[in-house]
Design a protein around this motif. Sequence first.
Motif, PDB file in Angstrom:
ATOM      1  N   ILE A  38     -48.134  27.896  26.365  1.00  9.12           N
ATOM      2  CA  ILE A  38     -47.624  28.059  24.777  1.00  9.12           C
ATOM      3  C   ILE A  38     -48.965  28.591  24.095  1.00  9.12           C
ATOM      4  O   ILE A  38     -48.855  29.391  23.418  1.00  9.12           O
ATOM      5  N   ASP A  45     -47.625  32.397  16.683  1.00 10.38           N
ATOM      6  CA  ASP A  45     -47.484  31.044  16.036  1.00 10.38           C
ATOM      7  C   ASP A  45     -48.567  30.230  15.531  1.00 10.38           C
ATOM      8  O   ASP A  45     -48.833  29.286  15.732  1.00 10.38           O
ATOM      9  N   ILE A  50     -43.514  26.801  16.392  1.00 16.19           N
ATOM     10  CA  ILE A  50     -42.800  27.157  17.703  1.00 16.19           C
ATOM     11  C   ILE A  50     -43.178  26.299  18.709  1.00 16.19           C
ATOM     12  O   ILE A  50     -42.376  25.730  19.726  1.00 16.19           O
ATOM     13  N   LYS A  53     -41.576  22.936  17.906  1.00 10.70           N
ATOM     14  CA  LYS A  53     -39.905  22.945  18.337  1.00 10.70           C
ATOM     15  C   LYS A  53     -39.810  22.884  19.820  1.00 10.70           C
ATOM     16  O   LYS A  53     -39.225  22.008  20.275  1.00 10.70           O
ATOM     17  N   GLU A  54     -40.903  23.516  20.586  1.00 12.73           N
ATOM     18  CA  GLU A  54     -40.746  23.472  22.237  1.00 12.73           C
ATOM     19  C   GLU A  54     -40.947  22.041  22.412  1.00 12.73           C
ATOM     20  O   GLU A  54     -40.321  21.472  23.342  1.00 12.73           O
TER      21      GLU A  54
END
Length: 65
Positions: A38, A45, A50, A53-54
Amino acid sequence: MLDESVQKLINEAVRWVRRCPRPMAEDTHIEIRRLFKIEDFADVDPDGGIAQKECQLRETLQKED
């Protein structure tokens, strides 16, 4: 042109593949693919939404197991 650190990782992967035993008797192909984290997408991001949320999704999935 690839970044020097990326080229170093690719060369290391190729050396590793050359050392591993042949999995099949006939000719085969081994793909070397880059894995992403990520953090690699921080530019898209900037506020961390994001990634958050992950993290929530991973927690939800762990609860379901």
